[in-house]
Enzyme design. Sequence first.
Site, PDB file in Angstrom:
ATOM      1  N   GLY A 112     -11.696 -34.610  -8.891  1.00  0.00           N
ATOM      2  CA  GLY A 112     -11.641 -35.476  -7.730  1.00  0.00           C
ATOM      3  C   GLY A 112     -10.421 -36.371  -7.872  1.00  0.00           C
ATOM      4  O   GLY A 112     -10.204 -36.955  -8.948  1.00  0.00           O
ATOM      5  N   ALA A 113      -9.632 -36.484  -6.794  1.00  0.00           N
ATOM      6  CA  ALA A 113      -8.318 -37.123  -6.909  1.00  0.00           C
ATOM      7  C   ALA A 113      -8.346 -38.524  -7.553  1.00  0.00           C
ATOM      8  O   ALA A 113      -7.654 -38.761  -8.543  1.00  0.00           O
ATOM      9  CB  ALA A 113      -7.651 -37.153  -5.529  1.00  0.00           C
ATOM     10  N   ASP A 167      -6.672 -34.814  -1.361  1.00  0.00           N
ATOM     11  CA  ASP A 167      -5.930 -34.835  -2.626  1.00  0.00           C
ATOM     12  C   ASP A 167      -4.502 -35.322  -2.440  1.00  0.00           C
ATOM     13  O   ASP A 167      -3.900 -35.859  -3.372  1.00  0.00           O
ATOM     14  CB  ASP A 167      -5.932 -33.451  -3.270  1.00  0.00           C
ATOM     15  CG  ASP A 167      -7.307 -33.177  -3.861  1.00  0.00           C
ATOM     16  OD1 ASP A 167      -8.201 -32.769  -3.092  1.00  0.00           O
ATOM     17  OD2 ASP A 167      -7.501 -33.431  -5.063  1.00  0.00           O
TER      18      ASP A 167
HETATM   19  O1  MRU Z   1     -10.766 -29.324  -7.561  1.00  0.00           O
HETATM   20  P1  MRU Z   1     -11.457 -30.626  -7.349  1.00  0.00           P
HETATM   21  O2  MRU Z   1     -12.943 -30.548  -7.540  1.00  0.00           O
HETATM   22  O3  MRU Z   1     -10.830 -31.751  -8.137  1.00  0.00           O
HETATM   23  O4  MRU Z   1     -11.205 -30.958  -5.806  1.00  0.00           O
HETATM   24  C1  MRU Z   1     -11.614 -32.194  -5.315  1.00  0.00           C
HETATM   25  C2  MRU Z   1     -11.396 -32.376  -3.860  1.00  0.00           C
HETATM   26  O5  MRU Z   1     -10.820 -31.556  -3.186  1.00  0.00           O
HETATM   27  C3  MRU Z   1     -11.851 -33.694  -3.284  1.00  0.00           C
HETATM   28  O6  MRU Z   1     -12.253 -33.537  -1.956  1.00  0.00           O
HETATM   29  C4  MRU Z   1     -10.686 -34.700  -3.339  1.00  0.00           C
HETATM   30  O7  MRU Z   1     -10.114 -34.737  -4.608  1.00  0.00           O
HETATM   31  C5  MRU Z   1     -11.126 -36.054  -2.957  1.00  0.00           C
HETATM   32  S1  MRU Z   1     -12.183 -36.813  -4.166  1.00  0.00           S
HETATM   33  C6  MRU Z   1     -12.604 -38.362  -3.576  1.00  0.00           C
END
Ligand code: MRU
Length: 348
Positions: free
Chosen positions: A48-49, A236
């Site tokens: 998650g970002a 992201d």
């Molecule tokens: O590959 P991931 O699980 O890190 O992907 C996460 C996402 O796409 C989320 O929607 C994004 O990072 C926002 S988290 C608040």
Amino acid sequence: MAIPRSVEWKEDSIKILNQQLIPNSVEFLTLETIEDVWDAIKTLKVRGAPAIGIAAAFGLALAGSKFEGEDLQEFHTHIREKSLYLASSRPTAVNLTWALRRLQNKIENAASVNEAKTNLVHEAILISVEDENICYNIGQHALSLFNKNDSVMTICNAGSIATAYYGTALAPFHLAAEVDFPIHVFACETRPLLQGARLTTWELLQSGVNVTLITDSMAAHTMKTKKVDAVIVGADRISANGDTANKIGTYGLAILAKQHGIPFYVAAPLSTFDISLKNGDEIPIEERKEEEILKVGNEWVAPKNTSVYNPAFDVTPAELISGIITEQGIIHETEFDKIPDLFTTKSL
Ligand code: MRU
């Protein structure tokens, strides 16, 4: 009911929730080296970002605190190298490099190695504390868009465990649950790594949110046949024109929402914007290993030698987005041309 947390600073280590294992077991890991942090980000133990940004900031602070010696120039070189190393773990979420840059800026004028070490730790903790407030504000702004008994669709996990606390796209649901404001959530399972099925359902059930799981392929039929009042997703990286990179499948949901006349919202902190990029074509898209598609858990679901394309993110064009919900308020679709101004005036 409790909203879970995923990343915590522990002086000489970092405690993270191992998101690979949810929902089958809830285990915390202790990361003691920068290599541990790199691996945890790469393998999605922390993900998650915003959470990636926080973990990287803590990782750099850890690397700083382990430096031996008093030479400030050597310390700067050490931090620059470790920063590049951490940044190489995942390319799409801009929060990672944003957090690392913020820490590096904080040590520019340090008078000693000791002062620089302290500055790194303080700034990393500050990023985490600020993120919790930011997510709370995003949640409040997002909640103002919904009515009691709305049904809202989401993808992946943009929740508390993807941030310091509350989440971005999931923050309004946690806040609604706290004040007895009923909202129903459709969570898309989010192949290939099932962040929606494994993480979003687990997280929302813990705070008492009414959540229904669907497979990704059921989104169109669900929009057509059930009451879906809105779609809300995380991000992201958002380019200067509002194009938004988020988990693979988000773009498809936005097209479906348009077809069904359903508003499509992105919820993200200002740290997820990258206004150095004109549009979404410039956002680097991570491609992950073939096994993530060829296997479900430990089971092969396709012949081992099948060729695979596995982009982890896609880019939703700004024209499909009804609004971007930030900590400072909602940027409505008619205002996307003002996005770059946010980073000069700092207000909406
Ligand atoms: O590959 P991931 O699980 O890190 O992907 C996460 C996402 O796409 C989320 O929607 C994004 O990072 C926002 S988290 C608040």
